[in-house]
Design a protein around this motif. Structure first.
Motif, mmCIF file in Angstrom:
data_model
loop_
_atom_site.group_PDB
_atom_site.id
_atom_site.type_symbol
_atom_site.label_atom_id
_atom_site.label_comp_id
_atom_site.label_asym_id
_atom_site.label_seq_id
_atom_site.Cartn_x
_atom_site.Cartn_y
_atom_site.Cartn_z
ATOM 1 N N LYS A 9 35.444 -20.281 -12.289
ATOM 2 C CA LYS A 9 34.688 -20.732 -11.129
ATOM 3 C C LYS A 9 33.490 -21.555 -11.574
ATOM 4 C CE LYS A 9 35.878 -16.827 -8.124
ATOM 5 N NZ LYS A 9 35.335 -15.706 -7.301
ATOM 6 N N ALA A 10 33.334 -22.693 -10.948
ATOM 7 C CA ALA A 10 32.168 -23.548 -11.211
ATOM 8 C C ALA A 10 31.442 -23.818 -9.909
ATOM 9 C CB ALA A 10 32.595 -24.854 -11.861
ATOM 10 N N ILE A 11 30.141 -23.660 -9.937
ATOM 11 C CA ILE A 11 29.322 -24.060 -8.796
ATOM 12 C C ILE A 11 28.449 -25.217 -9.252
ATOM 13 C CG2 ILE A 11 27.588 -22.266 -9.310
ATOM 14 C CD1 ILE A 11 26.966 -22.233 -6.291
ATOM 15 N N LYS A 78 20.722 -16.073 -0.151
ATOM 16 C CA LYS A 78 21.453 -14.876 -0.564
ATOM 17 C C LYS A 78 22.890 -15.213 -0.927
ATOM 18 C CE LYS A 78 22.740 -10.200 0.899
ATOM 19 N NZ LYS A 78 22.632 -9.183 1.997
ATOM 20 N N ALA A 79 23.542 -16.024 -0.093
ATOM 21 C CA ALA A 79 24.937 -16.394 -0.340
ATOM 22 C C ALA A 79 25.072 -17.274 -1.577
ATOM 23 C CB ALA A 79 25.510 -17.107 0.886
ATOM 24 N N VAL A 80 24.151 -18.223 -1.738
ATOM 25 C CA VAL A 80 24.226 -19.123 -2.894
ATOM 26 C C VAL A 80 23.921 -18.365 -4.177
ATOM 27 C CG1 VAL A 80 23.263 -21.192 -3.966
ATOM 28 C CG2 VAL A 80 23.649 -21.134 -1.506
ATOM 29 N N LYS A 81 22.966 -17.457 -4.124
ATOM 30 C CA LYS A 81 22.642 -16.643 -5.301
ATOM 31 C C LYS A 81 23.871 -15.861 -5.754
ATOM 32 C CE LYS A 81 19.908 -12.674 -6.758
ATOM 33 N NZ LYS A 81 18.947 -11.621 -6.329
ATOM 34 N N ILE A 84 26.188 -18.091 -7.597
ATOM 35 C CA ILE A 84 25.680 -18.348 -8.944
ATOM 36 C C ILE A 84 26.010 -17.181 -9.873
ATOM 37 C CG2 ILE A 84 23.575 -18.601 -10.314
ATOM 38 C CD1 ILE A 84 22.385 -20.181 -7.971
ATOM 39 N N GLU A 85 25.797 -15.970 -9.403
ATOM 40 C CA GLU A 85 26.051 -14.795 -10.230
ATOM 41 C C GLU A 85 27.537 -14.645 -10.555
ATOM 42 O OE1 GLU A 85 24.304 -11.541 -8.096
ATOM 43 O OE2 GLU A 85 22.347 -11.828 -9.045
ATOM 44 N N ASP A 86 28.413 -15.094 -9.651
ATOM 45 C CA ASP A 86 29.858 -14.957 -9.845
ATOM 46 C C ASP A 86 30.469 -16.076 -10.681
ATOM 47 O OD1 ASP A 86 29.768 -12.688 -8.293
ATOM 48 O OD2 ASP A 86 30.470 -13.671 -6.462
ATOM 49 N N ALA A 87 29.760 -17.195 -10.809
ATOM 50 C CA ALA A 87 30.346 -18.389 -11.436
ATOM 51 C C ALA A 87 30.435 -18.263 -12.948
ATOM 52 C CB ALA A 87 29.524 -19.622 -11.067
#
Length: 251
Positions: A9-11, A78-81, A84-87
Motif C-alpha cells: 500500500k502506498a499513500i 483521523k482517517a488520513v492518519k 499513513i499508519e497502514d501504508a
C-alpha cells in the motif's frame, strides 16, 4: 492468497496547492510507477488542499491524556492518519515554498504530532539517526519518501531547513529525500521526448527503491542534477519572467 503476493500500500500526499497542476507530481507519479513495476502496489493519491484540516491547538493531549489520539475528531485527519499508519510507502510531494513546505502541508504536518512519542526528556543528537522523540505505533518496514522541487539551480542550502525538520521527526537517514532543481522550467519548457527521458530516471529509481529498499548516494545525486546548464537556465528564466510581466504566461 500468500502474504507475499499481497499488494503493498502506498499513500501519496500531494502537498501542492495547485492540485492536478502540480509540477512536482510529474516526478512523483513516475517514481510511483517505478515502484509498481517491482512490487504489486495499491497507490492512493490525496490532495492535501482538499482535506478538512483543523490546525493543531497545541494542547498536548495526545502526549498526556489520550495516548496518541488527537482530541480534534471533526475533520479528515483521523482517517488520513490511519492510512499513513497502514501504508508500506508514505510519499509526500510538493514544491519548495520560501525554503520550506507549503503552508497547507505545515498545518497537515502539525496535526501528525500525535504520531510522535510523548516527550519525556529524551536527549538524542540528530547525528545518531534517531527520531528526537520516537514514532508511536511505527510500522516495521514502512518507507517514507519526500519528493520536492525548486526553481533553484542547486539543492543544497535551499532545502537545508526543510530537511532539518524531517531529521528531527524521522531521524537522519530514516527517510528518502528526492530533490529536483529547475523542475518547473523542465516540465513547461521542454519538448515531450526530452521530458519523457528526464522522468524515466525517476521511474527507474522507483523500481530500484522497491527492489532494494533504499536509494544509494549516487542515485540520489543523479536525480538531483539540474537538467539545464547555468547559462541556459538563466536564458530560460529571462524568457519566463518577461512573459509573466507581459501577461503572456500564467502558472
Amino acid at each position: 492468497m500468500s502474504l507475499t503476493n499481497e499488494p503493498k500500500k502506498a499513500i501519496i500526499l500531494n502537498g501542492s496547492p495547485r492540485r492536478g497542476r502540480s509540477v512536482t507530481m510529474n516526478v512523483t507519479r513516475a517514481f510511483v510507477d517505478g515502484i509498481a513495476q517491482s512490487v504489486p502496489l495499491e497507490a492512493e493519491y490525496i490532495d492535501v488542499i482538499d482535506l478538512k484540516i483543523t490546525p493543531c491547538r497545541g494542547c498536548l493531549s495526545c502526549w498526556s491524556r489520550t495516548e496518541g489520539r488527537c482530541v480534534i475528531d471533526n475533520d479528515d485527519m483521523k482517517a488520513v492518519k490511519q492510512k499513513i499508519e497502514d501504508a508500506d510507502y508514505v510519499i509526500e510531494s510538493y514544491p519548495l515554498y520560501f525554503f520550506g513546505m507549503p503552508g497547507i502541508m505545515k498545518v497537515f504536518t502539525d496535526r501528525l504530532l500525535s504520531m510522535m512519542s510523548t516527550y519525556v526528556g529524551q536527549r538524542h543528537d540528530i547525528e545518531d539517526r534517531k527520531s528526537l522523540h520516537g514514532i508511536r505505533n511505527e510500522k516495521a518496514g514502512q518507507k517514507f519518501v519526500v519528493i520536492s522541487s525548486c526553481a533553484q539551480t542547486i539543492t543544497d542550502v535551499v532545502f537545508d531547513s526543510l530537511l532539518m525538520q524531517y531529521d528531527c521527526i524521522c531521524g537522519k537517514g530514516n527517510y528518502t529525500a528526492i530533490l529536483c532543481p529547475q523542475l518547473m522550467t523542465m516540465v513547461n519548457s521542454s519538448e515531450k521526448p526530452r521530458l519523457d527521458r528526464y522522468l524515466k530516471k525517476f521511474e527507474k529509481a522507483g523500481s530500484k527503491f522497491a527492489a532494494e529498499g533504499e536509494l544509494d548516494t549516487d542515485t540520489l545525486k543523479n536525480l538531483s542534477l539540474p537538467p539545464f546548464s547555468d547559462s541556459t537556465y538563466k536564458t530560460l528564466l529571462d524568457i519566463f519572467w518577461n512573459k509573466m510581466k507581459k501577461g503572456d504566461l500564467y502558472v
